[in-house]
Scaffold this motif. Structure first.
Motif, short mmCIF file in Angstrom:
data_model
loop_
_atom_site.label_atom_id
_atom_site.label_comp_id
_atom_site.label_asym_id
_atom_site.label_seq_id
_atom_site.Cartn_x
_atom_site.Cartn_y
_atom_site.Cartn_z
N ILE A 98 -7.50 9.93 127.37
CA ILE A 98 -9.05 9.44 127.68
C ILE A 98 -8.18 7.85 128.43
O ILE A 98 -7.83 7.50 127.92
N VAL A 99 -9.49 7.64 130.01
CA VAL A 99 -8.87 6.21 130.30
C VAL A 99 -10.21 5.52 130.50
O VAL A 99 -10.94 5.93 131.41
N ASP A 100 -10.47 4.37 129.67
CA ASP A 100 -11.23 3.95 129.80
C ASP A 100 -11.32 2.19 130.84
O ASP A 100 -11.21 1.64 130.79
N TYR A 101 -12.08 2.76 132.12
CA TYR A 101 -12.37 2.07 133.10
C TYR A 101 -14.08 1.18 132.80
O TYR A 101 -14.57 0.66 133.57
N SER A 102 -13.98 1.51 131.89
CA SER A 102 -15.86 1.42 131.60
C SER A 102 -15.98 -0.43 131.47
O SER A 102 -17.18 -0.58 131.29
N GLY A 103 -14.63 -0.72 130.72
CA GLY A 103 -15.18 -2.23 130.71
C GLY A 103 -15.91 -2.31 129.07
O GLY A 103 -16.47 -3.00 129.14
#
Length: 86
Positions: free
Chosen positions: A44-49
């Motif tokens: 999982i890569v979190d680009y949601s801030g």
């Protein structure tokens, strides 16, 4: 073409397998377990801030996005229509 996931992050549209709404899918025990294991394994890569609303599944990675699944789906649909499909 690329799918913009928010905050300047983009992925190739052709890699998208599934776009899911995080709130509605995490009510499923199986999906919640899948995402938990994926996180533990580093997929999982979190680009949601820190404010995830949706996730985008590709062949190797799950991306968290602050943009709604409906908006992301519309972006992919628009690209597909404009380019006659993949």
């Amino acid at each position: 073409m690329f799918l913009h996931l928010g905050d300047g992050y983009m992925i190739p549209s052709k890699e998208v397998v599934l776009i899911g709404d995080l709130e509605s899918t995490t009510s499923s025990e199986i999906t919640e377990e899948f995402l938990e294991i994926s996180d533990e394994e580093g997929f999982i890569v979190d680009y949601s801030g820190g404010n995830p609303r949706s996730f985008v599944l590709t062949g190797e990675t799950i991306y968290l996005s602050m943009i709604s699944s409906k908006t992301l789906g519309s972006r992919v649909d628009k690209f597909t229509e404009e380019n006659g499909g993949y």
